[in-house]
Scaffold this motif. Sequence first.
Motif, mmCIF file in Angstrom:
data_model
loop_
_atom_site.group_PDB
_atom_site.id
_atom_site.type_symbol
_atom_site.label_atom_id
_atom_site.label_comp_id
_atom_site.label_asym_id
_atom_site.label_seq_id
_atom_site.Cartn_x
_atom_site.Cartn_y
_atom_site.Cartn_z
ATOM 1 N N LYS A 1 0.825 -1.228 0.000
ATOM 2 C CA LYS A 1 0.000 0.000 0.000
ATOM 3 C C LYS A 1 0.844 1.256 0.000
ATOM 4 C CE LYS A 1 0.394 -1.942 4.086
ATOM 5 N NZ LYS A 1 0.009 -3.098 4.866
ATOM 6 N N LEU B 1 -9.542 -0.195 8.998
ATOM 7 C CA LEU B 1 -8.659 -0.597 7.892
ATOM 8 C C LEU B 1 -7.294 -1.081 8.360
ATOM 9 C CD1 LEU B 1 -9.372 2.195 5.233
ATOM 10 C CD2 LEU B 1 -10.265 -0.119 5.356
ATOM 11 N N ASN B 2 -7.122 -1.211 9.663
ATOM 12 C CA ASN B 2 -5.836 -1.739 10.133
ATOM 13 C C ASN B 2 -6.093 -2.925 11.059
ATOM 14 O OD1 ASN B 2 -3.491 -1.591 12.394
ATOM 15 N ND2 ASN B 2 -2.698 -1.104 10.358
ATOM 16 N N GLY B 3 -5.620 -4.094 10.642
ATOM 17 C CA GLY B 3 -5.866 -5.310 11.413
ATOM 18 C C GLY B 3 -5.125 -5.305 12.732
ATOM 19 N N THR B 4 -3.892 -4.805 12.710
ATOM 20 C CA THR B 4 -3.057 -4.818 13.918
ATOM 21 C C THR B 4 -3.719 -4.050 15.052
ATOM 22 O OG1 THR B 4 -1.073 -4.988 12.588
ATOM 23 C CG2 THR B 4 -0.790 -4.141 14.822
ATOM 24 N N TYR C 1 0.704 -9.754 11.501
ATOM 25 C CA TYR C 1 -0.243 -8.701 11.137
ATOM 26 C C TYR C 1 0.457 -7.346 10.987
ATOM 27 C CZ TYR C 1 -3.795 -11.964 13.003
ATOM 28 O OH TYR C 1 -4.583 -13.059 13.262
ATOM 29 N N ALA C 2 1.444 -7.105 11.868
ATOM 30 C CA ALA C 2 2.019 -5.752 11.961
ATOM 31 C C ALA C 2 3.020 -5.489 10.840
ATOM 32 C CB ALA C 2 2.698 -5.580 13.314
ATOM 33 N N GLU C 3 3.203 -4.203 10.546
ATOM 34 C CA GLU C 3 4.227 -3.799 9.580
ATOM 35 C C GLU C 3 5.608 -4.032 10.186
ATOM 36 O OE1 GLU C 3 3.307 -2.472 6.396
ATOM 37 O OE2 GLU C 3 1.548 -3.433 7.224
ATOM 38 N N ASP D 1 -0.623 3.579 8.392
ATOM 39 C CA ASP D 1 -1.029 2.498 7.484
ATOM 40 C C ASP D 1 -2.500 2.690 7.071
ATOM 41 O OD1 ASP D 1 -0.581 -0.443 6.458
ATOM 42 O OD2 ASP D 1 -2.424 -0.535 7.634
ATOM 43 N N LYS E 1 -4.374 3.591 3.363
ATOM 44 C CA LYS E 1 -5.478 2.784 2.820
ATOM 45 C C LYS E 1 -6.714 3.634 2.546
ATOM 46 C CE LYS E 1 -3.868 -1.475 5.039
ATOM 47 N NZ LYS E 1 -3.889 -2.215 6.299
ATOM 48 N N GLY F 1 -8.417 -8.428 7.843
ATOM 49 C CA GLY F 1 -7.724 -7.288 7.260
ATOM 50 C C GLY F 1 -6.223 -7.434 7.176
ATOM 51 N N ALA F 2 -5.660 -8.474 7.738
ATOM 52 C CA ALA F 2 -4.202 -8.659 7.713
ATOM 53 C C ALA F 2 -3.916 -10.138 7.872
ATOM 54 C CB ALA F 2 -3.552 -7.860 8.845
HETATM 55 N N1 HSE Z 1 -0.150 -4.047 9.089
HETATM 56 C C1 HSE Z 1 -1.317 -4.136 8.276
HETATM 57 C C2 HSE Z 1 -2.529 -4.274 9.176
HETATM 58 C C3 HSE Z 1 -1.196 -5.299 7.352
HETATM 59 O O1 HSE Z 1 -2.357 -4.630 10.331
HETATM 60 O O2 HSE Z 1 -3.638 -4.009 8.739
HETATM 61 C C4 HSE Z 1 -2.282 -5.384 6.322
HETATM 62 O O3 HSE Z 1 -2.238 -4.284 5.439
#
Ligand code: HSE
Length: 418
Positions: free
Chosen positions: A100, A153-156, A183-185, A196, A200, A295-296
């Motif tokens: 993204k 929009l962020n799974g983490t 999940y995390a960047e 993040d 999105k 989402g992740a």
């Molecule tokens: N780090 C992002 C999240 C991964 O937690 O949503 C998915 O884009």
Amino acid sequence: MYKIAVCGCGVVGSGVCDALMDQKEKLSRRFAREVGLAYVLDIKDLSGTRYGQYKTDDLETILSDPEVETVVITIGGLDLAAEYCFRSLRAKKHVVTSNKAVVAAHGPELERLAFENRRRFMYEASVGGGIPIIRPLNICLFANDITEIQGILNGTTNYMLTGMFRRHASFDEMLARAQRKGYAEADPTADVDGYDAARKIAILSSIAYGGFVDYREVPCTGIRKVALVDHELADKAGFALKLIAGSRFENGKVYISVEPKLVRRGHLLSDVDSVYNAVLTKGSYTGDTLFYGQGAGKEATASAVVGDIIELLGAPEKFSLPDFALKNAEVAKDETPVRYYVRLASPSQPAAGALLDLFGEDTLCLFTKREQDPWEEKIQECVSAVITPPFTPGELDEKLGGLDGICARAKLVLKVLD
Ligand code: HSE
């Protein structure tokens, strides 16, 4: 053979390779030709893994193979991943990416480059993990003027907030768990500080409103300041606490933000928990449409990447240029009145009467006491919160100035999503 190359064999990339290898027969049957993974580019040593046989270090090897039709870019970060997208399109390969950062920063140039080269640039996996949302916005909802998008929009961060509030786990513990689950960047500040989600919602808004929204213009607040007590007070009043990425299109301007909000229970986003994301769109023909899913994570995101590959196999020549590749959106500051949650702390209980005088009769007052032990001596702190009637940001600032008069400090201010 229709050869596919995957650049970047990390969490998502390895998921894509697994799916392509596991589903090779089904893929080939569907398109009546042999379709399969041919190259995996990574700096890591892949010998001893199931991808070792496909390993290459050199993008040129991939680009110079005429049988490679699609290059998947699942490299993280910005510069190298962007360079690979540009080079692959120039070499007349279709590009599919989950990155993204690349789409948010270079989406318009990459869309134009793909169009000029009669190739496609696909990025379903860049938003919402396994949720189909880019293609629905581009195609299924095309008839609509989209006026609003509200999303988790962020799974983490959603996973962290759910664990912190349901199990009283700490911020650090939940972040470590989100990292372990993939999940995390790589740099999780992008998750917890909202950047993040900002990328999105900028991508979705660009597609929906037909003008490029620069993610750097998205006002962005993360989840670091929200505490268990906010969840408890909000819950008592009938709200959930979520990191909301939202935008509105009104009179040619885009109003956009990422911030933690109190979401009224019963709202379609209020029960979206754990790693699940959701996107709620408002269209002129459809009204509300809700998209929901993981989402992740490796498998969910790989599923979206493979979906793009299938689209390419079925319709490699479906070229089109989205409006956002040709013009920029105007992002404006939102002055719409909304309700606010204001959390205060004071040594003694602030008078409800004074809060009502300040914020007005329609204010909802919530109180709780909390014991603190900073100097080995129990101190009772009164934590109060109000949910105000609707104010503009300017009106709210004025009111917050008045808090000094009732011996309380404003600790946290959040908007309410009704
Ligand atoms: N780090 C992002 C999240 C991964 O937690 O949503 C998915 O884009």
